[in-house]
Design a protein around this motif. Sequence first.
Motif, PDB file in Angstrom:
ATOM      1  N   PHE A   1     -44.290   3.286 -26.453  1.00  0.00           N
ATOM      2  CA  PHE A   1     -43.486   2.520 -27.014  1.00  0.00           C
ATOM      3  C   PHE A   1     -42.273   2.778 -27.061  1.00  0.00           C
ATOM      4  O   PHE A   1     -41.227   1.897 -26.933  1.00  0.00           O
ATOM      5  CB  PHE A   1     -44.047   2.089 -28.739  1.00  0.00           C
ATOM      6  CG  PHE A   1     -43.150   1.192 -29.265  1.00  0.00           C
ATOM      7  CD1 PHE A   1     -43.301  -0.211 -28.899  1.00  0.00           C
ATOM      8  CD2 PHE A   1     -42.488   1.788 -30.364  1.00  0.00           C
ATOM      9  CE1 PHE A   1     -42.514  -1.038 -29.712  1.00  0.00           C
ATOM     10  CE2 PHE A   1     -41.657   0.838 -31.267  1.00  0.00           C
ATOM     11  CZ  PHE A   1     -41.753  -0.367 -30.891  1.00  0.00           C
ATOM     12  N   LEU A   2     -41.715   4.152 -27.308  1.00  0.00           N
ATOM     13  CA  LEU A   2     -40.262   4.441 -27.444  1.00  0.00           C
ATOM     14  C   LEU A   2     -39.740   4.213 -25.960  1.00  0.00           C
ATOM     15  O   LEU A   2     -38.615   4.023 -25.800  1.00  0.00           O
ATOM     16  CB  LEU A   2     -40.247   6.049 -27.852  1.00  0.00           C
ATOM     17  CG  LEU A   2     -40.537   6.085 -29.304  1.00  0.00           C
ATOM     18  CD1 LEU A   2     -40.278   7.749 -29.376  1.00  0.00           C
ATOM     19  CD2 LEU A   2     -40.012   5.464 -30.036  1.00  0.00           C
ATOM     20  N   HIS A   3     -40.338   4.555 -24.868  1.00  0.00           N
ATOM     21  CA  HIS A   3     -39.859   4.054 -23.636  1.00  0.00           C
ATOM     22  C   HIS A   3     -39.412   2.847 -23.700  1.00  0.00           C
ATOM     23  O   HIS A   3     -38.620   2.314 -23.014  1.00  0.00           O
ATOM     24  CB  HIS A   3     -40.843   4.545 -22.568  1.00  0.00           C
ATOM     25  CG  HIS A   3     -40.335   4.338 -21.121  1.00  0.00           C
ATOM     26  ND1 HIS A   3     -39.753   5.268 -20.326  1.00  0.00           N
ATOM     27  CD2 HIS A   3     -40.584   3.130 -20.262  1.00  0.00           C
ATOM     28  CE1 HIS A   3     -39.341   4.484 -19.129  1.00  0.00           C
ATOM     29  NE2 HIS A   3     -40.038   3.307 -19.219  1.00  0.00           N
ATOM     30  N   GLU A   4     -40.407   1.767 -23.957  1.00  0.00           N
ATOM     31  CA  GLU A   4     -40.388   0.398 -23.944  1.00  0.00           C
ATOM     32  C   GLU A   4     -39.004  -0.009 -24.580  1.00  0.00           C
ATOM     33  O   GLU A   4     -38.093  -0.821 -24.530  1.00  0.00           O
ATOM     34  CB  GLU A   4     -41.492  -0.181 -24.405  1.00  0.00           C
ATOM     35  CG  GLU A   4     -41.655  -1.766 -24.419  1.00  0.00           C
ATOM     36  CD  GLU A   4     -42.679  -2.610 -24.903  1.00  0.00           C
ATOM     37  OE1 GLU A   4     -42.667  -3.788 -24.686  1.00  0.00           O
ATOM     38  OE2 GLU A   4     -43.508  -1.677 -25.366  1.00  0.00           O
ATOM     39  N   LEU A   5     -38.810   0.875 -25.625  1.00  0.00           N
ATOM     40  CA  LEU A   5     -37.568   0.530 -26.639  1.00  0.00           C
ATOM     41  C   LEU A   5     -36.470   0.691 -25.836  1.00  0.00           C
ATOM     42  O   LEU A   5     -35.463  -0.014 -26.349  1.00  0.00           O
ATOM     43  CB  LEU A   5     -37.850   1.133 -28.065  1.00  0.00           C
ATOM     44  CG  LEU A   5     -37.182   0.743 -29.243  1.00  0.00           C
ATOM     45  CD1 LEU A   5     -37.411  -0.648 -29.799  1.00  0.00           C
ATOM     46  CD2 LEU A   5     -37.409   1.619 -30.507  1.00  0.00           C
ATOM     47  N   ALA A   6     -36.426   2.067 -25.447  1.00  0.00           N
ATOM     48  CA  ALA A   6     -35.243   2.349 -24.510  1.00  0.00           C
ATOM     49  C   ALA A   6     -34.807   1.413 -23.524  1.00  0.00           C
ATOM     50  O   ALA A   6     -33.697   1.184 -23.469  1.00  0.00           O
ATOM     51  CB  ALA A   6     -35.383   3.782 -24.204  1.00  0.00           C
ATOM     52  N   GLU A   7     -35.735   0.848 -22.881  1.00  0.00           N
ATOM     53  CA  GLU A   7     -35.440  -0.133 -21.945  1.00  0.00           C
ATOM     54  C   GLU A   7     -34.940  -1.275 -22.534  1.00  0.00           C
ATOM     55  O   GLU A   7     -33.709  -1.725 -21.902  1.00  0.00           O
ATOM     56  CB  GLU A   7     -36.804  -0.506 -21.099  1.00  0.00           C
ATOM     57  CG  GLU A   7     -37.488   0.582 -20.101  1.00  0.00           C
ATOM     58  CD  GLU A   7     -38.286   0.148 -19.391  1.00  0.00           C
ATOM     59  OE1 GLU A   7     -38.696   0.285 -18.157  1.00  0.00           O
ATOM     60  OE2 GLU A   7     -39.451  -0.815 -20.152  1.00  0.00           O
ATOM     61  N   TYR A   8     -35.386  -1.805 -23.661  1.00  0.00           N
ATOM     62  CA  TYR A   8     -34.822  -3.024 -24.220  1.00  0.00           C
ATOM     63  C   TYR A   8     -33.315  -2.664 -24.696  1.00  0.00           C
ATOM     64  O   TYR A   8     -32.387  -3.486 -24.384  1.00  0.00           O
ATOM     65  CB  TYR A   8     -35.544  -3.355 -25.704  1.00  0.00           C
ATOM     66  CG  TYR A   8     -34.811  -4.054 -26.518  1.00  0.00           C
ATOM     67  CD1 TYR A   8     -34.745  -5.480 -26.385  1.00  0.00           C
ATOM     68  CD2 TYR A   8     -33.993  -3.547 -27.349  1.00  0.00           C
ATOM     69  CE1 TYR A   8     -33.885  -6.229 -27.366  1.00  0.00           C
ATOM     70  CE2 TYR A   8     -33.650  -4.225 -28.425  1.00  0.00           C
ATOM     71  CZ  TYR A   8     -33.320  -5.474 -28.292  1.00  0.00           C
ATOM     72  OH  TYR A   8     -32.622  -6.514 -28.991  1.00  0.00           O
ATOM     73  N   VAL A   9     -33.110  -1.623 -25.305  1.00  0.00           N
ATOM     74  CA  VAL A   9     -31.613  -0.996 -25.762  1.00  0.00           C
ATOM     75  C   VAL A   9     -30.467  -1.175 -24.798  1.00  0.00           C
ATOM     76  O   VAL A   9     -29.520  -1.641 -25.080  1.00  0.00           O
ATOM     77  CB  VAL A   9     -31.728   0.414 -26.651  1.00  0.00           C
ATOM     78  CG1 VAL A   9     -30.359   0.803 -26.902  1.00  0.00           C
ATOM     79  CG2 VAL A   9     -32.575   0.286 -27.913  1.00  0.00           C
TER      80      VAL A   9
ATOM     81  N   LEU B   1     -33.621 -11.627 -25.248  1.00  0.00           N
ATOM     82  CA  LEU B   1     -35.125 -10.728 -24.969  1.00  0.00           C
ATOM     83  C   LEU B   1     -35.376 -10.696 -26.742  1.00  0.00           C
ATOM     84  O   LEU B   1     -34.520 -10.718 -27.744  1.00  0.00           O
ATOM     85  CB  LEU B   1     -34.932  -9.264 -24.505  1.00  0.00           C
ATOM     86  CG  LEU B   1     -34.338  -9.332 -23.034  1.00  0.00           C
ATOM     87  CD1 LEU B   1     -34.342  -7.695 -22.686  1.00  0.00           C
ATOM     88  CD2 LEU B   1     -35.526  -9.995 -22.246  1.00  0.00           C
ATOM     89  N   GLN B   2     -36.857 -10.414 -26.876  1.00  0.00           N
ATOM     90  CA  GLN B   2     -37.398 -10.126 -27.938  1.00  0.00           C
ATOM     91  C   GLN B   2     -37.177  -8.348 -28.295  1.00  0.00           C
ATOM     92  O   GLN B   2     -37.538  -7.969 -27.405  1.00  0.00           O
ATOM     93  CB  GLN B   2     -38.804 -10.582 -28.288  1.00  0.00           C
ATOM     94  CG  GLN B   2     -39.082 -11.981 -28.345  1.00  0.00           C
ATOM     95  CD  GLN B   2     -40.408 -12.386 -28.362  1.00  0.00           C
ATOM     96  OE1 GLN B   2     -41.284 -12.053 -27.343  1.00  0.00           O
ATOM     97  NE2 GLN B   2     -40.991 -13.155 -29.429  1.00  0.00           N
ATOM     98  N   VAL B   3     -37.018  -8.099 -29.598  1.00  0.00           N
ATOM     99  CA  VAL B   3     -36.798  -6.705 -29.952  1.00  0.00           C
ATOM    100  C   VAL B   3     -38.628  -6.274 -29.641  1.00  0.00           C
ATOM    101  O   VAL B   3     -39.345  -6.923 -30.222  1.00  0.00           O
ATOM    102  CB  VAL B   3     -36.487  -6.315 -31.215  1.00  0.00           C
ATOM    103  CG1 VAL B   3     -36.729  -4.530 -31.569  1.00  0.00           C
ATOM    104  CG2 VAL B   3     -35.018  -6.661 -31.317  1.00  0.00           C
TER     105      VAL B   3
END
Length: 744
Positions: free
Chosen positions: A351-359, A367-369
């Motif tokens: 999940f943290l990898h996905e969050l970093a991609e979003y940031v 995009l949605q957070v």
Amino acid sequence: MVLEANSEFSKKQQEKLINQQIRMDKELASKSKVAELTFDINANQFSIPSYEGGDYAPHNVTISPNIPDHIKLIFSTLNRANYLVFVDNKGTITHKKQAHSTYKIFIDFMCSEPFEKKDRIKILKKFETHRVNIDKVKPQSSGLHAIKSMIKLAIEDEWFKEQLSEAQYAYLFTLSKTKPAPSSERDQINLAAWFAQHTWLRRDDVGIGHTLFSRLASPKATIKSFSVTIEIAMLETLKAKEALIALFLDAPITSDEIPVERPRAQFPVKSEHDVHVRKCFLTTFDVLRAAYHSLGEPSANLKTAIKLFLSENIREDDLKRYDEAFFRNKPAFNSPSIITSRNKLFFSVFFLHELAEYVHSGNKEELQVPASQGEHLLFHWLMATQTVQASDIAKLSGSNFQFIRRRNGKITHIRNEYYKGRAKTVHKPKEISTNTTLGSAILLFILQRTPKYDNSAKLTGSLKDVATGVSFARFINFLNTYLNEKIITQSDKEKSSLVFLKAITKLLDNGISALGKNKTVEELWENCDTPCKRHLFKPSSIKTAAVYASSDNFNPTQLTNFHSHTNKTERNDYLTPNNEEWMNNTGLITRAVMQDLTVNLFKASESEKQAFNSQFTNASEYISAKTEETLARMKLVTGKEDGKVNDLGLLTSYKDADEPSDTIYLVDSPETVVKLRHFLSEVKKKHHILAKNSPEYLLMTVLPTVEWIEKLFEYKRFSTKDKGEQLYKKLASILPPLFSAHMR
């Protein structure tokens, strides 16, 4: 090699080893050849494997070679369906669940029951009958639909169809058309009842004790405790995620620095996958640690985020070591305590990898957070507490919510309006103030999940069943360890008990859901001291409890307006069996009042009968819920000098530090017995006048009070009852009248 915290290796050497191992993993994966599994149509055994996202263990199903041909044919058909679902990946998640939940039960039944040749065509109906009559499940839970679905999947496969004779295909096709029995009425289980099924929770050694367990008799007390806990959990999790987003921006931390966790299916053996996951965690640990300690004063929300990250990825018995290493700025160390399962609810490495991609994406406004599985779960639960239909929560988007703002633009209230699928109507739950924990949590989730230019995007998705296992237990441990003070403070503020958090903690600590030596769930519950449901309660149970807990679920005025001016009695046209049963279980006075509502009624149409019954049912549910809530919270006390005693003997302005915050204290004295007896006597004399002049007061205040008073006397709760009865006989004639203000 195990790298301890005090290892002589420097951080660079550790990183070099980890990167070298990652390259070796990639090279091994690229060179590995996976042989295609062939299907054996004559096999007497096949395996049902586990699958990603499921919580079923792999197991084998077997038949004897010496069984009738039609059973061999059905076995081969189910084997083919199993192959299509798990090897060819042609089925759905539902097919995988069906294979795990019904195959073994059905095949064991086929092989153990003697079938005459003429009964071959009835084999599925006999299975359904066996499940209902012997295993005591409802028709819709028998597994018949699952077996039919699997047979249909197999006979629609072209290869398998070519292997069948015309007679075999015709037989299987006929089985796939077996008509199931009608579904029986579903039990409307609410959250309080779900917990109350675990009666061992009443025990002091493994449960929460009698005092707290009695709170589970009240849906209102249970849902209030549940709401306080989940609202705090949701808000703190969302704020923690925002702190991580800020850290990823400021440090910065990119998705290249947080490894991609590859799924178990990409590794030939589990041990290699475990090594990979631990390396991913170690890398992420050190990246977060370096960024955290580069800040002058990390925020409390960021600290919460780190605590949640560690709780999700480290086993509880070793969590303290990793916690100390992180906050003392020491390197991570490899150990079996690092959890390698992908079944994590909140801040996993994935999940943290996905969050970093979003940031670090260039188009964040579109995009949605990202939201973790746990956030989706909590949102479903919160919306269920607002009585949103469980099946409609996944359909909600930003467009279903309207914000009320002040002139300065600040949002003060949230309105929700959505199309209720089952009822085919528009439903409007009550407004939510953003000045509350609930409002703050829901607002933050909506803002995070709604792109700036697309408020039609769905906020969440369908909810998977959550097992009462280690992943949810880690989250509850996090609440007990890091958010406990906030939950206690909020509970005291809202006069709520901690029954939900304490009950779910004991359930996860001591409950047993694995069958073990037991063949069925029924056997487990019969033989085990602390049996536990395999899966958590669903949003529908929360919604039902929230409805029961509401105080405005019927219209007292409408209920009393079904009277006519004739003396015709049409009671049998109105009361349902459930209403009859409820009346028979009430106290004498309540029974008399409700009986009056069912006599002297006009000759009603069908719609009028339904309307009366609906209001009567809602009234009975309200009276019962209000009574049970009061009794669950009540504690009789003696000899208390502090606090004030009201007209019914209830002690106000008093608090026992050892009791839950929502406790109601009733003074155990002869004077209290006199007050309560007088109240009952006055209601008995005047309920006709109250029904005419103040039906709301009678049905929503007086009758629930009558019920709990009569139950107190029935249960012989007063140690001073005899003295009180004697005193009442002396004073009855001179006691002042009650209800004067409501009789005009």
